[in-house]
Design a protein around this motif. Structure first.
Motif, mmCIF file in Angstrom:
data_model
loop_
_atom_site.group_PDB
_atom_site.id
_atom_site.type_symbol
_atom_site.label_atom_id
_atom_site.label_comp_id
_atom_site.label_asym_id
_atom_site.label_seq_id
_atom_site.Cartn_x
_atom_site.Cartn_y
_atom_site.Cartn_z
ATOM 1 N N LYS A 195 0.848 -1.203 0.000
ATOM 2 C CA LYS A 195 0.000 0.000 0.000
ATOM 3 C C LYS A 195 0.883 1.253 0.000
ATOM 4 O O LYS A 195 0.599 2.221 -0.702
ATOM 5 C CB LYS A 195 -0.872 -0.030 1.253
ATOM 6 C CG LYS A 195 -2.006 0.956 1.268
ATOM 7 C CD LYS A 195 -2.875 0.723 2.502
ATOM 8 C CE LYS A 195 -3.919 1.801 2.639
ATOM 9 N NZ LYS A 195 -4.737 1.660 3.843
ATOM 10 N N GLU A 199 -0.299 2.872 -3.307
ATOM 11 C CA GLU A 199 -1.268 3.944 -3.044
ATOM 12 C C GLU A 199 -0.595 5.258 -2.660
ATOM 13 O O GLU A 199 -1.016 6.326 -3.062
ATOM 14 C CB GLU A 199 -2.215 3.535 -1.921
ATOM 15 C CG GLU A 199 -3.330 2.627 -2.397
ATOM 16 C CD GLU A 199 -4.311 2.304 -1.277
ATOM 17 O OE1 GLU A 199 -4.724 1.131 -1.202
ATOM 18 O OE2 GLU A 199 -4.635 3.211 -0.492
ATOM 19 N N TYR A 200 0.446 5.158 -1.823
ATOM 20 C CA TYR A 200 1.084 6.379 -1.333
ATOM 21 C C TYR A 200 2.276 6.811 -2.199
ATOM 22 O O TYR A 200 2.831 7.883 -2.005
ATOM 23 C CB TYR A 200 1.540 6.199 0.122
ATOM 24 C CG TYR A 200 0.384 6.088 1.101
ATOM 25 C CD1 TYR A 200 -0.259 4.871 1.328
ATOM 26 C CD2 TYR A 200 -0.072 7.209 1.798
ATOM 27 C CE1 TYR A 200 -1.325 4.776 2.214
ATOM 28 C CE2 TYR A 200 -1.125 7.117 2.691
ATOM 29 C CZ TYR A 200 -1.747 5.895 2.891
ATOM 30 O OH TYR A 200 -2.792 5.801 3.774
#
Lengths: 253, 284
Positions: A195, A199-200
């Motif tokens: 993630k 995502e980041y």
């Protein structure tokens, strides 16, 4: 040829502790968005390489550039402000602070809160939300007001990674994330690391001994042996390397 | 009544001084032992300035300027030396200051000291002075409470555990530590000034190792980063030895017994809470 620029470029890096050469002429380039694993036998210089990037050890020779900028003269806190985040091999949380305070100490810096924020209701509410959301993501809401020292090894790791999510940086250096973590929690750890990358948008360098855990996460693997870069390649290519098999599985010709 | 107000004044002076020691030694693990230097320096600078005929306000400015210079010297040592060398440096500074005071007798009065120091008109009596000091002590406790709740206070507590981890969050531990040393120096300076208003006599025995033993004992007994622990610790350390006054002991013994009392408390507390106080092992 891959035209993506190196986010971090290490050229001919050497680190010496006394008379002992711990890193010897290591060169490495990591592209933006990559997840790179760093493996090798104990004492080969993996953590030292992370420490050199973070600024915690003096460099004997070589250069380190971050986003095209030479960072050799920068102190560790200045490198963190530039966007280099770090998790440590041992205890990446402050055990004498509460779980909430462990998040707050990272968040107030990352969100650039003023030093007097706790006296203003608006900031307090915003921070409460950050803390509650972060702890909920990693299943530690019940321990919000407990001292971080009461958490298990796996929970400490999750707390550490949760704090890294708030870090407004570009590069994360993660040192042995599965050390002291029960197998049941490793999947959650892997999910969190993925993630952080997908995502980041963090570029990640991971030092890890659990090859199965690592090879599912990384795009590329670099192998260090005796302070030197032995080989680098995809996980599939690396697994075929005879020296690596010798080191990790004790196979001999 | 005079005795009670004197004890109130002593408690207040010690509390203000100990707040600085608490922030550095107990909360952040910086073994800054230069507190007696700034305690005495502030008093000497103010008294000497007033002896030259300047007003109280100007004397205070001179006094705090001298303390600022001293604290910046300590900060420079903190930034350049290892933790243990810094501790030894600050300990040595007490001896160096004592030697300077005794040698420069044209200014300081040497071993005979400076007598007849007048109190400012607004604290002309012991009662007014004691109450003024107590108000300052309350403000000091509130200030520490605020500090501990801010980013600065959190960073101080975190530094004691793991400086590298603090720096990896983008917080300069050296800057935070330097600020703690400066605050500690100024708290000691304020305590020194109000103490000399009470004593009205200044000689080389003012400050020194006895003060250091007292504040370090308070900081160690307080241990936790909580203001109420600091207040309670100050109360115990200042008032408990007063019981010795009511025993039928020769006056020459009482002072030494007080030191013995502090030493015993230190030994007991260090044995029992050394792991909590000192997150990292220290070897001097």
């Amino acid at each position: 040829m891959d035209k993506k620029e190196d986010l971090i470029a290490i050229e001919n890096l050497s680190v010496k502790f006394g008379k002992q050469m711990v890193l010897d002429n290591v060169s490495l380039g990591i592209k933006t968005g990559e997840v790179v694993g760093l493996i090798g036998p104990n004492g080969c210089g993996k953590t030292t390489l992370l420490n050199a990037i973070s600024g915690f050890v003096p460099i004997e020779a070589g250069t380190i550039s971050f986003s095209g900028r030479d960072i050799m003269a920068l102190a560790p806190d200045q490198r963190a402000v530039l966007g280099i985040g770090r998790s440590f091999q041992h205890a990446g949380v402050f055990k004498e602070l509460s779980v909430a305070d462990n998040i707050i100490i990272g968040a107030e810096k990352a969100e650039k809160f003023p030093w007097w924020w706790m006296f203003v209701r608006l900031y307090r509410k915003k921070m409460d939300k950050i803390v509650n959301d972060t702890l909920e993501n990693v299943g530690l809401s019940a321990h919000k007001n407990s001292l971080a020292g009461v958490l298990s090894g796996g929970q400490i790791r999750l707390l550490e990674l949760a704090r890294l999510q708030l870090f407004k940086g570009r590069l994360l250096l993660i040192d042995e994330p599965t050390a002291g973590v029960a197998p049941a929690l490793r999947q959650q750890l892997a999910k969190t690391i993925k993630k952080l990358n997908q995502e980041y948008g963090f570029t990640i360098i991971i030092v890890e001994h659990d090859l199965k855990f690592l090879f599912n996460l990384v795009d590329r693997v670099v192998v260090l042996v005796d302070g030197q870069k032995h080989i680098e390649g995809s996980p599939e290519e690396i697994q075929k390397d005879k020296r690596l098999q010798e080191i990790y599985f004790g196979n001999s010709d | 009544m005079g005795y009670l107000f004197t004890q109130l004044a002593r408690f207040s002076e010690t509390a203000i001084m100990s707040m600085g020691a608490h922030l550095t030694i107990a909360v952040s693990g910086i073994f800054f032992l230069g507190i007696p230097v700034t305690f005495s320096l502030a008093a000497y600078a103010m008294v000497i300035a007033q002896n030259f005929g300047v007003s109280l306000a100007v004397a205070l400015i001179i006094s705090f300027s001298a303390v600022l210079i001293a604290s910046l010297i300590f900060v420079s040592a903190y930034l350049k030396l290892s933790a243990d060398s810094f501790t030894v440096f600050t300990l040595a500074s007490i001896l160096a200051f004592d030697a300077a005071v005794k040698s420069w007798d044209s200014l300081t009065g040497g071993v005979l000291g400076i007598a007849g120091i007048t109190r400012p008109a607004f604290v002309g009596t012991l009662v007014k002075l004691a109450l003024f000091q107590f108000c300052l002590a309350i403000i000091a406790f509130m200030l520490e409470q605020v500090i501990l709740k801010t980013h600065f206070g959190r960073a101080l507590q975190a530094m004691k555990e793991n400086e590298h981890l603090v720096e990896s969050l983008g917080v300069s531990s050296r800057r935070i530590g330097s600020a703690a040393i400066i605050i500690s120096s100024f708290m000691a300076a304020i305590a020194g000034i109000i103490a000399i208003w009470r004593l009205q006599f200044l000689d080389p025995s003012f400050g020194g190792l006895m003060i250091l033993i007292e504040v370090v004992t308070i900081a160690i007994v307080a241990a936790k980063p909580k203001v109420r622990w600091l207040a309670f610790s100050t109360l115990v350390i200042v008032l408990l030895p007063e019981g010795l006054r009511f025993l039928n002991l020769p006056s020459t013994m009482v002072g030494h017994l007080r030191s013995l009392f502090y030493a015993l408390i230190l030994l007991v507390m260090i044995k029992n809470i050394s792991e909590k106080l000192l997150a990292k092992k220290r070897f001097i």
